[in-house]
Design a protein around this motif. Structure first.
Motif, PDB file in Angstrom:
ATOM      1  N   GLN A 185     -36.217  23.215  41.141  1.00 33.08           N
ATOM      2  CA  GLN A 185     -35.024  23.103  41.970  1.00 33.08           C
ATOM      3  C   GLN A 185     -34.156  21.927  41.527  1.00 33.08           C
ATOM      4  OE1 GLN A 185     -34.293  25.406  44.206  1.00 33.08           O
ATOM      5  NE2 GLN A 185     -36.231  26.473  43.865  1.00 33.08           N
ATOM      6  N   PRO A 186     -32.834  22.121  41.492  1.00 35.29           N
ATOM      7  CA  PRO A 186     -31.947  21.002  41.153  1.00 35.29           C
ATOM      8  C   PRO A 186     -31.944  19.962  42.260  1.00 35.29           C
ATOM      9  CG  PRO A 186     -30.672  22.904  41.866  1.00 35.29           C
ATOM     10  CD  PRO A 186     -32.094  23.373  41.766  1.00 35.29           C
ATOM     11  N   ALA A 245     -32.198  26.002  35.790  1.00 29.36           N
ATOM     12  CA  ALA A 245     -30.931  25.789  35.101  1.00 29.36           C
ATOM     13  C   ALA A 245     -31.026  24.578  34.172  1.00 29.36           C
ATOM     14  CB  ALA A 245     -29.815  25.581  36.128  1.00 29.36           C
ATOM     15  N   PRO A 246     -30.155  24.496  33.159  1.00 26.13           N
ATOM     16  CA  PRO A 246     -30.165  23.327  32.267  1.00 26.13           C
ATOM     17  C   PRO A 246     -30.028  22.027  33.061  1.00 26.13           C
ATOM     18  CG  PRO A 246     -28.740  25.044  31.382  1.00 26.13           C
ATOM     19  CD  PRO A 246     -29.136  25.499  32.762  1.00 26.13           C
ATOM     20  N   GLY A 247     -30.820  21.040  32.687  1.00 27.98           N
ATOM     21  CA  GLY A 247     -30.709  19.732  33.316  1.00 27.98           C
ATOM     22  C   GLY A 247     -31.594  19.506  34.523  1.00 27.98           C
ATOM     23  N   VAL A 248     -32.354  20.525  34.954  1.00 26.66           N
ATOM     24  CA  VAL A 248     -33.184  20.328  36.148  1.00 26.66           C
ATOM     25  C   VAL A 248     -34.500  19.627  35.839  1.00 26.66           C
ATOM     26  CG1 VAL A 248     -32.197  22.276  37.403  1.00 26.66           C
ATOM     27  CG2 VAL A 248     -34.237  22.628  35.999  1.00 26.66           C
ATOM     28  N   GLY A 249     -34.885  19.576  34.554  1.00 21.69           N
ATOM     29  CA  GLY A 249     -36.067  18.803  34.194  1.00 21.69           C
ATOM     30  C   GLY A 249     -37.256  19.579  33.668  1.00 21.69           C
ATOM     31  N   ASN A 270     -39.265  19.400  44.319  1.00 27.83           N
ATOM     32  CA  ASN A 270     -40.252  19.916  43.359  1.00 27.83           C
ATOM     33  C   ASN A 270     -41.601  19.204  43.457  1.00 27.83           C
ATOM     34  OD1 ASN A 270     -38.366  21.747  41.887  1.00 27.83           O
ATOM     35  ND2 ASN A 270     -37.339  19.818  41.417  1.00 27.83           N
ATOM     36  N   ALA A 271     -41.863  18.590  44.600  1.00 26.27           N
ATOM     37  CA  ALA A 271     -43.086  17.794  44.737  1.00 26.27           C
ATOM     38  C   ALA A 271     -44.345  18.622  44.507  1.00 26.27           C
ATOM     39  CB  ALA A 271     -43.128  17.127  46.106  1.00 26.27           C
ATOM     40  N   ALA A 272     -44.388  19.838  45.032  1.00 24.00           N
ATOM     41  CA  ALA A 272     -45.587  20.673  44.874  1.00 24.00           C
ATOM     42  C   ALA A 272     -45.841  20.991  43.405  1.00 24.00           C
ATOM     43  CB  ALA A 272     -45.441  21.965  45.678  1.00 24.00           C
TER      44      ALA A 272
END
Length: 238
Positions: free
Chosen positions: A168-169, A57-61, A30-32
């Motif tokens: 993205q997880p 999804a839950p928990g990905v931030g 998820n850098a971009a």
């Protein structure tokens, strides 16, 4: 966080976590997105995107990133607000009045108000006011805009105005690095073997892992012991 005066005061339960910062968010793939949200990472002279929609999804931030953006604005003496719709859905939508005077509005779990006419209309009006005032808006949900069960077509259109990112997880390898990063920022020395042991022995949801780290941190301070696999086994009863 600096909240502005509201016609309806936000409930006391609405607050952002102190540890929700860009510094302790391990971006992985998820850098971009993180670079887009983090004003410290943006290229000088390049305007930031006014509207950004996140989903995952839950928990990905997603919530972490919205709260980190609020922290950053507040640290620069700006004004922001974090609106977790799961907590606010039972309040009147006039909570949204006047928010166009802020520098940043973050709306989390927008899917929670789908199908509620008062809130859908309130959000639609808010989007228009924020556009006119050039207020930055971040929105998060569990799915893309067009998959939301929103009945107001114009609101679906507004939600798709800006950039849309799927958060993205993390892979298991990235989760090891994320756990080490969070431990380091707590002043804990956690080697890769210990982090990998924790990842493979526990629930791999990042929220759960960070709560576990908090427990290990407290136990380490009390016992004045380093984080080793035997110590982790003892504390966690594994």
């Amino acid at each position: 966080m600096s909240y502005m005066s509201q016609p309806v005061q936000l409930p006391l339960s609405v607050q952002i976590r102190d540890d929700a910062t860009f510094e302790n968010f391990f971006s992985g793939d998820n850098a971009a997105l993180v670079n887009m949200l983090d004003m410290d990472q943006q290229i000088s002279g390049v305007d930031s995107e006014q509207f950004i929609y996140l989903y995952g999804a839950p928990g990905v931030g997603c919530s972490h990133l919205l709260q980190a953006a609020c922290h950053q604005v507040d640290s620069r003496k700006g004004r922001s607000i974090y609106l977790p719709m799961k907590e606010l859905v039972h309040y009147p939508s006039k909570l949204l009045e006047g928010m166009e005077r802020l520098q940043l509005v973050c709306i989390d779990d927008v899917d929670a108000v789908a199908g509620i006419p008062e809130w859908e209309e309130g959000l639609f009006d808010l989007f228009n006011r924020l556009r006119d005032s050039q207020t930055r808006l971040l929105v998060a949900a569990d799915c893309p805009p067009k998959r939301l069960s929103i009945t107001l077509p114009d609101l679906v259109s507004r939600l798709s105005w800006g950039l849309v990112f799927q958060v993205q997880p993390l892979s298991d390898k990235d989760k090891v690095s994320a756990l080490q990063l969070r431990a380091h920022l707590r002043g804990l020395d956690m080697n890769e073997d210990v982090a990998r042991y924790i990842i493979y022995r526990s629930n791999r949801d990042m929220g759960h892992l960070f709560k576990m780290l908090q427990k290990l941190d407290s136990a380490s301070l009390r016992a004045k012991r380093k984080l080793t696999i035997p110590f982790v086994k003892q504390v966690m009863n594994w």
